[in-house]
Motif scaffolding. Sequence first.
Motif, PDB file in Angstrom:
ATOM      1  N   ALA A  55      27.408  13.778 -12.660  1.00 29.37           N
ATOM      2  CA  ALA A  55      26.732  12.683 -11.968  1.00 29.37           C
ATOM      3  C   ALA A  55      25.753  11.962 -12.880  1.00 29.37           C
ATOM      4  O   ALA A  55      25.581  10.758 -12.784  1.00 29.37           O
ATOM      5  CB  ALA A  55      25.996  13.225 -10.752  1.00 29.37           C
ATOM      6  N   GLY A  56      25.109  12.714 -13.755  1.00 28.05           N
ATOM      7  CA  GLY A  56      24.185  12.084 -14.701  1.00 28.05           C
ATOM      8  C   GLY A  56      22.910  11.581 -14.073  1.00 28.05           C
ATOM      9  O   GLY A  56      22.416  10.524 -14.443  1.00 28.05           O
ATOM     10  N   LEU A  57      22.355  12.314 -13.110  1.00 28.01           N
ATOM     11  CA  LEU A  57      21.191  11.814 -12.396  1.00 28.01           C
ATOM     12  C   LEU A  57      19.869  12.449 -12.812  1.00 28.01           C
ATOM     13  O   LEU A  57      18.833  11.811 -12.745  1.00 28.01           O
ATOM     14  CB  LEU A  57      21.379  12.021 -10.888  1.00 28.01           C
ATOM     15  CG  LEU A  57      22.625  11.364 -10.299  1.00 28.01           C
ATOM     16  CD1 LEU A  57      22.735  11.673  -8.820  1.00 28.01           C
ATOM     17  CD2 LEU A  57      22.597   9.868 -10.535  1.00 28.01           C
ATOM     18  N   CYS A  58      19.908  13.732 -13.245  1.00 29.17           N
ATOM     19  CA  CYS A  58      18.633  14.397 -13.530  1.00 29.17           C
ATOM     20  C   CYS A  58      18.077  13.984 -14.876  1.00 29.17           C
ATOM     21  O   CYS A  58      16.890  14.096 -15.112  1.00 29.17           O
ATOM     22  CB  CYS A  58      18.776  15.906 -13.435  1.00 29.17           C
ATOM     23  SG  CYS A  58      19.741  16.625 -14.783  1.00 29.17           S
ATOM     24  N   ARG A  59      18.923  13.493 -15.752  1.00 28.34           N
ATOM     25  CA  ARG A  59      18.558  13.011 -17.082  1.00 28.34           C
ATOM     26  C   ARG A  59      17.962  14.122 -17.948  1.00 28.34           C
ATOM     27  O   ARG A  59      17.300  13.842 -18.941  1.00 28.34           O
ATOM     28  CB  ARG A  59      17.575  11.835 -17.005  1.00 28.34           C
ATOM     29  CG  ARG A  59      17.858  10.834 -15.917  1.00 28.34           C
ATOM     30  CD  ARG A  59      19.222  10.261 -15.950  1.00 28.34           C
ATOM     31  NE  ARG A  59      19.406   9.161 -16.896  1.00 28.34           N
ATOM     32  CZ  ARG A  59      20.546   8.534 -17.073  1.00 28.34           C
ATOM     33  NH1 ARG A  59      21.603   8.881 -16.365  1.00 28.34           N
ATOM     34  NH2 ARG A  59      20.654   7.572 -17.948  1.00 28.34           N
ATOM     35  N   ILE A 110      23.363  10.870 -22.084  1.00 28.60           N
ATOM     36  CA  ILE A 110      23.301  12.098 -21.308  1.00 28.60           C
ATOM     37  C   ILE A 110      24.588  12.878 -21.564  1.00 28.60           C
ATOM     38  O   ILE A 110      25.690  12.347 -21.445  1.00 28.60           O
ATOM     39  CB  ILE A 110      23.075  11.830 -19.805  1.00 28.60           C
ATOM     40  CG1 ILE A 110      23.928  10.658 -19.347  1.00 28.60           C
ATOM     41  CG2 ILE A 110      21.627  11.593 -19.514  1.00 28.60           C
ATOM     42  CD1 ILE A 110      24.051  10.585 -17.882  1.00 28.60           C
ATOM     43  N   LYS A 152      27.879  13.280 -19.251  1.00 30.75           N
ATOM     44  CA  LYS A 152      28.851  12.203 -19.040  1.00 30.75           C
ATOM     45  C   LYS A 152      29.438  11.714 -20.363  1.00 30.75           C
ATOM     46  O   LYS A 152      30.225  10.767 -20.375  1.00 30.75           O
ATOM     47  CB  LYS A 152      28.175  11.004 -18.345  1.00 30.75           C
ATOM     48  CG  LYS A 152      27.676  11.270 -16.947  1.00 30.75           C
ATOM     49  CD  LYS A 152      28.547  10.758 -15.846  1.00 30.75           C
ATOM     50  CE  LYS A 152      28.719   9.292 -15.723  1.00 30.75           C
ATOM     51  NZ  LYS A 152      29.572   8.959 -14.563  1.00 30.75           N
ATOM     52  N   LEU A 153      29.036  12.342 -21.460  1.00 26.52           N
ATOM     53  CA  LEU A 153      29.424  11.836 -22.775  1.00 26.52           C
ATOM     54  C   LEU A 153      30.655  12.580 -23.282  1.00 26.52           C
ATOM     55  O   LEU A 153      30.604  13.780 -23.526  1.00 26.52           O
ATOM     56  CB  LEU A 153      28.246  12.047 -23.742  1.00 26.52           C
ATOM     57  CG  LEU A 153      28.418  11.526 -25.149  1.00 26.52           C
ATOM     58  CD1 LEU A 153      28.428  10.001 -25.158  1.00 26.52           C
ATOM     59  CD2 LEU A 153      27.289  12.051 -26.034  1.00 26.52           C
TER      60      LEU A 153
END
Lengths: 345, 628
Positions: free
Chosen positions: A44-48, A61, A64-65
């Motif tokens: 999701a890539g939300l917490c960073r 991040i 997602k990479l």
Amino acid sequence: MNNVNITIDGLAITARSGMTVLQAALANGLYIPNLCNHPDLAPAGLCRVCVVKVDNKKIAISCKLPVQDGMAISTEDPEVMQIRKSSVELLVAYHPLTCLTCEKDNDCELQRVAHYVGVTQEGMKRYRRSVRTIPKDTSNPFFDIDHSKCIMCGICIRTCDELQNINAIDYAQRGVSCIVATLGNKPIAQSRCESCGECVVRCPVGALAVKTAQAPMREVSSICTYCGVGCGLFLGVRGDRIVSVRGDRNNPVNKGSLCVKGRFGYDFVNHPDRLKTPWVKKDGKLVEASWDEALDLIADNFSKSKGDGFATLASARMTNEDNYLLQKFTRSVMETNTIDHCARL
Amino acid sequence: MTFTQLQEDARQEWNALRNDNNPQIMIGTATCGRSAGAMAVVKAFEQELEQKGITAHITEVGCIGPCYAEPLVNIAKPGKPTISYRNVTPSMVTEITDAYLVGEDPLAHYTLGTFGDGKIEGVSRVLDTPSFKPQERRVFRNCGVIDPTNINHYIANQGYEGLNKALTMTQEEVVDIMKRSGLRGRGGGGFPAGRKWEAGLKAKGTPKYVVCNADEGDPGAFMDRAVIEGDPHSVIEGMIIAGYTIGSQTGYIYVRAEYPLAIKRLEMAIAQAHEKGLLGKNILGTDFCFDINIFPGAGAFVCGESTALTLSIEGKRGMPRVAPRPRTTEIGLYDKPTLLNNVKTFASAPMIIVKGAEWFASVGTEKSTGTAIFALTGKVNNCGLIEVPMGITLRQIIYDIGGGVSDGGEFKAVQTGGPSGGCLPESLLDTPIDYDSLDEAGSIMGSGGMVVLDEKTCMVDVARYFLDFTEIESCGQCVPCRLGTKQLLEILKDICKGRGKEGDHELLYELSHSVHGGSVCGLGQTAANPVLTTLRYFKSEYDAHIYDKCCPAKVCKSLISYVILEDKCKGCTLCAKSCPVNAISGEKKQVHVIDQSLCVQCGVCMEKCPNKFSAVDCVSPRVKTEVS
């Protein structure tokens, strides 16, 4: 599938192409702190928090990479460490510090990450602290929702969507008021939630917690007794009492998943009303009997009922093998084809 | 009907109105004009004309920009330049009618100036005034000039000529002209429009979509609304050209539901374009088909972000997609190739096609061509919408166009780019306005908001104000934006309340950088700009608040005290009578005293104290009170 070579903080590792940097790191035993990532779910890539620097240039991040051959990843770049630390410190600043009484103590991803990035009491003094005051949702019979502990990683939402296809919960409201909520923000018991508990086991903090959870003294590997699927599970036991159940991720049948019955429906084992011996009707009244007595009675009656006067209804709680035997018995011993099964729709 | 026929009809209608022997009264009734009372003026003129039996055409037009002069009434008499009357109220209507419609007295003191050829004694030409001279009206070319509800007015003024021409060109030729024009996305990001159109053309997959972003959410920015309300067909024509270029048949306009008049104008314009065969099936007799849907937004600021916007049209929660992700031109609305541009970008396209890329690039700077539109507000004499060539300096805008700081105040800072922009000090007033220079200075072009701040503005309070907005409007999905803006806001609030502490500086700086570097989308990445720029250019104000508990601008209530000067107070009792909390005591003709423990710093005493005495003073830091 092709392999690619990348370095993480100078360490050369090999990863399968198509993997993300975070997956590659974890698969190689390298920890990159993360909170909103879960191996069963799409990133999701939300917490960073899993932020890294790529080729000493770009901030990205890692969850997602996608890995690319020759990529040089740094997790200890000063800019990376700053962003990561700020994110974790912010989460801690708005999280209740009641770890000792929290169900997830010692099993909490926020604790792990905070420890890793070096959150200190001195550092936290700089922050303005507060904790959400939304009342706990205790409407579900099996688990509670404590919004004050929620870090909005979205794992529960994605579990309900991607794994269970129920979509009982989603984000509601905006900004700091943003919460995980049911449709119309009603108590979870009034939503379409099926209480499977899949979100509860994936919650990285104590926001979703089993009501009656007790840490087991030991665990016993078993198969769920409820239906013919035969999910693998571990029964947590204290003395002769079952105090917890968790799905067996290595079991090929359920890969760790369980339904509401398998996960939460173990009360019957120790329930005082549970039948432990057969009961036989004598003079119009049910009385306790021995197994021999009961089986003799059944055999007598069966012998008198062969043919079309007889039918069997099999149970989904039995194994496939048991069900096979039952139909065999019905056809060849009871001489009838009148067979049905409770799971036949 | 061919386009030439359409044009002829339209020109006939337009010229008939122009050359009519009766006067034409044009009243600006866009939302801005209406809120200034334009509809009452329209009614007053209608009644006046009827009562006096005067024949004249009343046309409701859009806005030409100068909010300070609203409601604006332009009167064109045959053979004379158009006179623009400013701040017209219904009570002035009779006077104007008698003096100028019936007589020949232009009432010079009521005018803003004249438009068009010719001269009227005593009235200056609007476009020669310092406020208008530096302006270049391109996107606003028709606003305030044509009747936005009449498609013929638009067609008569080169409208749909761009579409007609584009349809004779290949898609690649349109892309080429757009690229050569150097037009950059006017939504704030500044991505080269030609390159985006090229990506849209090359993107694989059908159907393709064209989306117009009219979700203008920045407080104080209303140029998109003005363009739509004043010249809706320019946007629609731009979208049709874009649709032809990338091979799309469907367009969406995502417009704020808070813009009911803009939505009405768009609906009307779309219906008219359909009627004329400019929209719908086989446009202008070609094989090209294109239609436009209007989607009213539900009020979330973040839905102005392109990926959140497309999700919102799909009926999903508007949350920006997380990078790395494909560009919207590849995977956008309904996961299909989507060309998304701002209102002004689309409105610029038709004239680029008609007049050429070189014409467009003839103004502006090398890397930022064309014009920029700003909403100039705050402590400035002439507030309103302005359209200027890129590269003009902030100083020219504020002092020439804006007429300098209002109320004789002293310039302190200018805030550009809306809530995500930055505050630039006097030393940067000669910064040319273009995407890159503003970025370098720590601000952004953004939506084009431009707020002038004077010396009575507290910079910490300004930063707090903007963070208050971004904190609420964050979508909440990523940690740095959701919690970072909250923490920044709480620290700023504390500093304003005198609770700032050692280390706040550093923490603000640290968090701002993390929010900038760590957030998912543009909202978060720019949210800390107000903090970073005020820290960079006005650090001493933060120091004064934190260490001396002093608000130099005397704005932060917790850091100021009102005191009565003994040598000036004459005991007139006005202050004591008006104090809402009875904090002022004193006998008549005796010096009065403010009880600081009761005072709520409302400042009424200072306002009420007669100027001849000026006995109330505001001081910061606070007067120490005895603890009883």
